[in-house]
Design an enzyme around this catalytic site. Structure first.
Site, PDB file in Angstrom:
ATOM      1  N   ASP A  41       2.584  -7.524  -1.812  1.00  0.00           N
ATOM      2  CA  ASP A  41       1.476  -6.568  -1.698  1.00  0.00           C
ATOM      3  C   ASP A  41       0.464  -7.161  -0.711  1.00  0.00           C
ATOM      4  O   ASP A  41      -0.133  -8.214  -0.982  1.00  0.00           O
ATOM      5  CB  ASP A  41       0.848  -6.389  -3.092  1.00  0.00           C
ATOM      6  CG  ASP A  41      -0.383  -5.502  -3.066  1.00  0.00           C
ATOM      7  OD1 ASP A  41      -0.887  -5.180  -1.969  1.00  0.00           O
ATOM      8  OD2 ASP A  41      -0.845  -5.127  -4.159  1.00  0.00           O
ATOM      9  N   SER A  64       0.743   1.492   4.020  1.00  0.00           N
ATOM     10  CA  SER A  64      -0.280   2.404   3.478  1.00  0.00           C
ATOM     11  C   SER A  64       0.419   3.670   2.999  1.00  0.00           C
ATOM     12  O   SER A  64       1.313   4.171   3.684  1.00  0.00           O
ATOM     13  CB  SER A  64      -1.296   2.814   4.554  1.00  0.00           C
ATOM     14  OG  SER A  64      -2.107   3.883   4.067  1.00  0.00           O
ATOM     15  N   ALA A 114      -1.698   0.663  12.401  1.00  0.00           N
ATOM     16  CA  ALA A 114      -1.342   2.098  12.326  1.00  0.00           C
ATOM     17  C   ALA A 114      -2.532   2.898  11.818  1.00  0.00           C
ATOM     18  O   ALA A 114      -2.839   2.905  10.634  1.00  0.00           O
ATOM     19  CB  ALA A 114      -0.152   2.284  11.389  1.00  0.00           C
ATOM     20  N   ASN A 164       5.713  -3.617  -0.697  1.00  0.00           N
ATOM     21  CA  ASN A 164       5.678  -3.729  -2.171  1.00  0.00           C
ATOM     22  C   ASN A 164       6.312  -2.513  -2.836  1.00  0.00           C
ATOM     23  O   ASN A 164       6.232  -2.363  -4.048  1.00  0.00           O
ATOM     24  CB  ASN A 164       4.240  -3.917  -2.678  1.00  0.00           C
ATOM     25  CG  ASN A 164       3.391  -2.677  -2.460  1.00  0.00           C
ATOM     26  OD1 ASN A 164       3.804  -1.757  -1.760  1.00  0.00           O
ATOM     27  ND2 ASN A 164       2.206  -2.653  -3.045  1.00  0.00           N
ATOM     28  N   TYR A 210     -12.759  -7.812  15.017  1.00  0.00           N
ATOM     29  CA  TYR A 210     -11.962  -9.028  15.246  1.00  0.00           C
ATOM     30  C   TYR A 210     -11.659  -9.198  16.740  1.00  0.00           C
ATOM     31  O   TYR A 210     -11.604 -10.307  17.255  1.00  0.00           O
ATOM     32  CB  TYR A 210     -10.653  -8.988  14.438  1.00  0.00           C
ATOM     33  CG  TYR A 210     -10.764  -9.692  13.106  1.00  0.00           C
ATOM     34  CD1 TYR A 210     -11.474  -9.125  12.055  1.00  0.00           C
ATOM     35  CD2 TYR A 210     -10.164 -10.938  12.915  1.00  0.00           C
ATOM     36  CE1 TYR A 210     -11.579  -9.790  10.839  1.00  0.00           C
ATOM     37  CE2 TYR A 210     -10.267 -11.600  11.704  1.00  0.00           C
ATOM     38  CZ  TYR A 210     -10.975 -11.022  10.672  1.00  0.00           C
ATOM     39  OH  TYR A 210     -11.084 -11.689   9.470  1.00  0.00           O
ATOM     40  N   PHE A 217       9.016   5.054   5.820  1.00  0.00           N
ATOM     41  CA  PHE A 217       9.633   5.885   6.854  1.00  0.00           C
ATOM     42  C   PHE A 217       9.457   5.250   8.242  1.00  0.00           C
ATOM     43  O   PHE A 217      10.444   4.816   8.873  1.00  0.00           O
ATOM     44  CB  PHE A 217       9.007   7.283   6.742  1.00  0.00           C
ATOM     45  CG  PHE A 217       9.157   8.161   7.940  1.00  0.00           C
ATOM     46  CD1 PHE A 217      10.404   8.408   8.498  1.00  0.00           C
ATOM     47  CD2 PHE A 217       8.037   8.757   8.507  1.00  0.00           C
ATOM     48  CE1 PHE A 217      10.535   9.236   9.607  1.00  0.00           C
ATOM     49  CE2 PHE A 217       8.157   9.584   9.613  1.00  0.00           C
ATOM     50  CZ  PHE A 217       9.403   9.811  10.173  1.00  0.00           C
ATOM     51  N   TYR A 248      -8.228   8.003   2.174  1.00  0.00           N
ATOM     52  CA  TYR A 248      -7.304   7.655   3.267  1.00  0.00           C
ATOM     53  C   TYR A 248      -8.079   7.601   4.580  1.00  0.00           C
ATOM     54  O   TYR A 248      -7.994   6.621   5.331  1.00  0.00           O
ATOM     55  CB  TYR A 248      -6.209   8.709   3.335  1.00  0.00           C
ATOM     56  CG  TYR A 248      -5.145   8.505   4.381  1.00  0.00           C
ATOM     57  CD1 TYR A 248      -4.263   7.439   4.298  1.00  0.00           C
ATOM     58  CD2 TYR A 248      -5.005   9.407   5.443  1.00  0.00           C
ATOM     59  CE1 TYR A 248      -3.255   7.274   5.250  1.00  0.00           C
ATOM     60  CE2 TYR A 248      -3.999   9.248   6.386  1.00  0.00           C
ATOM     61  CZ  TYR A 248      -3.130   8.181   6.292  1.00  0.00           C
ATOM     62  OH  TYR A 248      -2.135   8.029   7.224  1.00  0.00           O
TER      63      TYR A 248
HETATM   64  P1  NAD Z   1       5.571   5.623   3.953  1.00  0.00           P
HETATM   65  O1  NAD Z   1       4.892   5.918   2.654  1.00  0.00           O
HETATM   66  O2  NAD Z   1       6.964   6.071   4.136  1.00  0.00           O
HETATM   67  O3  NAD Z   1       5.516   4.078   4.263  1.00  0.00           O
HETATM   68  C1  NAD Z   1       4.457   3.250   3.903  1.00  0.00           C
HETATM   69  C2  NAD Z   1       5.014   1.953   3.352  1.00  0.00           C
HETATM   70  O4  NAD Z   1       3.931   1.046   3.052  1.00  0.00           O
HETATM   71  C3  NAD Z   1       5.795   2.134   2.049  1.00  0.00           C
HETATM   72  O5  NAD Z   1       7.061   1.527   2.152  1.00  0.00           O
HETATM   73  C4  NAD Z   1       4.929   1.448   1.001  1.00  0.00           C
HETATM   74  O6  NAD Z   1       5.660   0.937  -0.081  1.00  0.00           O
HETATM   75  C5  NAD Z   1       4.232   0.387   1.825  1.00  0.00           C
HETATM   76  N1  NAD Z   1       2.968  -0.096   1.232  1.00  0.00           N
HETATM   77  C6  NAD Z   1       1.910   0.641   0.821  1.00  0.00           C
HETATM   78  N2  NAD Z   1       0.956  -0.155   0.315  1.00  0.00           N
HETATM   79  C7  NAD Z   1       1.406  -1.434   0.425  1.00  0.00           C
HETATM   80  C8  NAD Z   1       0.866  -2.700   0.101  1.00  0.00           C
HETATM   81  N3  NAD Z   1      -0.337  -2.826  -0.477  1.00  0.00           N
HETATM   82  N4  NAD Z   1       1.592  -3.804   0.384  1.00  0.00           N
HETATM   83  C9  NAD Z   1       2.816  -3.699   0.957  1.00  0.00           C
HETATM   84  N5  NAD Z   1       3.385  -2.521   1.295  1.00  0.00           N
HETATM   85  C10 NAD Z   1       2.688  -1.409   1.025  1.00  0.00           C
HETATM   86  O7  NAD Z   1       4.635   6.243   5.099  1.00  0.00           O
HETATM   87  P2  NAD Z   1       4.884   6.383   6.681  1.00  0.00           P
HETATM   88  O8  NAD Z   1       4.872   7.801   7.030  1.00  0.00           O
HETATM   89  O9  NAD Z   1       6.027   5.528   7.095  1.00  0.00           O
HETATM   90  O10 NAD Z   1       3.539   5.758   7.245  1.00  0.00           O
HETATM   91  C11 NAD Z   1       3.475   4.420   7.734  1.00  0.00           C
HETATM   92  C12 NAD Z   1       2.119   4.164   8.365  1.00  0.00           C
HETATM   93  O11 NAD Z   1       1.880   5.094   9.437  1.00  0.00           O
HETATM   94  C13 NAD Z   1       0.940   4.302   7.399  1.00  0.00           C
HETATM   95  O12 NAD Z   1      -0.012   3.307   7.688  1.00  0.00           O
HETATM   96  C14 NAD Z   1       0.384   5.667   7.729  1.00  0.00           C
HETATM   97  O13 NAD Z   1      -0.998   5.752   7.436  1.00  0.00           O
HETATM   98  C15 NAD Z   1       0.650   5.764   9.220  1.00  0.00           C
HETATM   99  N6  NAD Z   1       0.742   7.172   9.655  1.00  0.00           N
HETATM  100  C16 NAD Z   1       1.876   7.909   9.465  1.00  0.00           C
HETATM  101  C17 NAD Z   1       1.925   9.232   9.864  1.00  0.00           C
HETATM  102  C18 NAD Z   1       3.161  10.068   9.715  1.00  0.00           C
HETATM  103  O14 NAD Z   1       3.124  11.248  10.118  1.00  0.00           O
HETATM  104  N7  NAD Z   1       4.265   9.583   9.225  1.00  0.00           N
HETATM  105  C19 NAD Z   1       0.796   9.819  10.439  1.00  0.00           C
HETATM  106  C20 NAD Z   1      -0.355   9.061  10.595  1.00  0.00           C
HETATM  107  C21 NAD Z   1      -0.360   7.722  10.213  1.00  0.00           C
END
Ligand code: NAD
Ligand code: UDP
Length: 328
Positions: free
Chosen positions: A57, A76, A115, A33, A160, A12, A146
């Site tokens: 990955d 993630s 993030a 991935n 780092y 997303f 998480y």
């Molecule tokens: P999402 O699940 O839509 O997107 C996460 C993406 O990461 C997915 O496309 C998934 O396939 C990919 N991914 C996961 N593990 C992987 C790996 N080992 N190697 C490669 N790709 C991998 O979630 P999102 O809402 O878009 O969240 C994105 C980031 O923002 C995350 O790190 C999440 O913790 C952080 N975040 C989001 C929110 C929110 O409200 N949307 C809030 C706090 C933090």
């Protein structure tokens, strides 16, 4: 042309970030991935000469040829249901994945933005949450996979920065929503909107008095973009401080969608935070940023997106009854 690597690109937030950086004139390498992401989120970028995709990955060694100016590490699982289903991968992407990307940033002399999340505050005892609050996290609870992965991520990023002089940024993202969320990812907005579209009752977990503060994706992306280009190295909250109870929110969704269904109550997941609201004073002061899109407008755009999805996506059985997953 500046080059940026975005991990989690098929997700997303990652896919919206790819769009924004391309629009700003960057060359974007997207990496994912697909564990919780969707190829469709990047479909429109396929023919774009400023975009390249690598399926990988990030818990495995990450190799990029040539120069790299920026890295945004967004890979993630992000929905409670997702990280309950894939706890080990969640821990690995926050720890091993982040280590690999910090190593890559060091090798390329690139700036890296990580993030993080409001979940580092756990079930907060300070309200609203300021960046100097250390949090209240149950390390061994189901959400711990998480929360602790993200807390480790912040620690190793600061290490780092201090030890290697790496140019780092940390964004603490509060509940963000918008088009391209997965309809069945279990988070409250897709959950309620999906239920309304299928003519099902809306499932409130607990008594619905827990609060959240929802930020529209365009505002979130703007905050992240400004943070990346700033010179601030410590964590910073980006979110919308407009707080609402889940019960009132369900009523808003019923009104917006016009559904004739009612709300039903299910068990509250373990360690579900009772209140969450970002204090965004720091972002206002340092980034001259604050959210612009109100909930009514943002929800309308998001509902329009969910309405446009196919019947097949709407009725996909994955996670339809989220209560099967909670508290296991
Ligand atoms: P999402 O699940 O839509 O997107 C996460 C993406 O990461 C997915 O496309 C998934 O396939 C990919 N991914 C996961 N593990 C992987 C790996 N080992 N190697 C490669 N790709 C991998 O979630 P999102 O809402 O878009 O969240 C994105 C980031 O923002 C995350 O790190 C999440 O913790 C952080 N975040 C989001 C929110 C929110 O409200 N949307 C809030 C706090 C933090
Ligand atoms: N929630 C709910 N019904 C659902 C899904 C979620 O009442 O079908 C609640 C959940 O228990 C939490 C809030 O909505 O209190 C936000 O949940 P979400 O999964 O979106 O994200 P969180 O902020 O908990 O990470």
């Amino acid at each position: 042309m500046k080059k940026v690597l975005i991990t989690g690109a098929a997700g997303f937030l990652g896919s919206h970030l790819c769009d924004r950086f391309i629009k700003e004139g960057y060359f974007v390498i997207g990496m994912d991935n697909f564990i919780t992401g969707d190829k469709k989120n990047l479909h429109h970028l396929k023919p774009n000469p400023s975009f390249e995709f690598i399926e990988h990955d990030v818990t495995q060694f990450v190799k990029i040829d040539g120069k790299l100016d920026y890295i945004l590490h967004f890979a993630s699982p992000a929905s409670p249901i997702d990280y309950l289903k894939i706890p080990i991968q969640t821990l690995k992407v926050g720890s091993l994945g982040t280590h690999n990307l910090l190593g890559l940033a060091k090798a390329k002399k690139a700036r890296i933005l990580i993030a993080s999340t409001s979940e580092v505050y756990g079930d907060p005892l300070v309200h609203p949450q300021t960046e100097d609050y250390y949090g209240n996290v149950n390390t061994i609870g189901p959400r711990g996979v998480y929360d602790e992965a993200k807390r480790f991520q912040e620690s190793i990023t600061m290490a780092y920065h201090r030890f290697h002089g790496l140019d780092t940024r940390i964004v603490r993202i509060f509940n963000t929503y918008g088009p391209r969320m997965r309809l069945n990812d279990g988070r409250v907005i897709p959950a309620f909107m999906g239920q309304a579209l299928r003519g099902e009752d809306l499932t409130i977990f607990g008594n619905g008095m827990q609060t959240r503060s929802f930020c529209y994706v365009d505002d979130q992306v703007e905050g992240i973009y400004r943070l990346l280009l700033s010179d601030y190295n410590k964590p910073i909250n980006i979110g919308n401080p407009h707080e609402i109870t889940i019960k009132d929110f369900a009523e808003e969704i019923i009104k917006l969608t016009g559904t004739e269904q009612k709300v039903i109550y299910k068990e509250l997941p373990v360690d579900d935070p009772m209140q969450r609201q970002p204090d965004i004073s720091l972002a206002k002061e340092l980034l001259n940023w604050e959210p612009k899109v109100g909930r009514e407008e943002g929800m309308k755009k998001t509902f329009k997106y969910f309405k446009s999805l196919s019947k097949e996506q709407l009725y996909k059985s994955e996670h339809k009854d989220f209560s099967n997953y909670i508290n296991k």
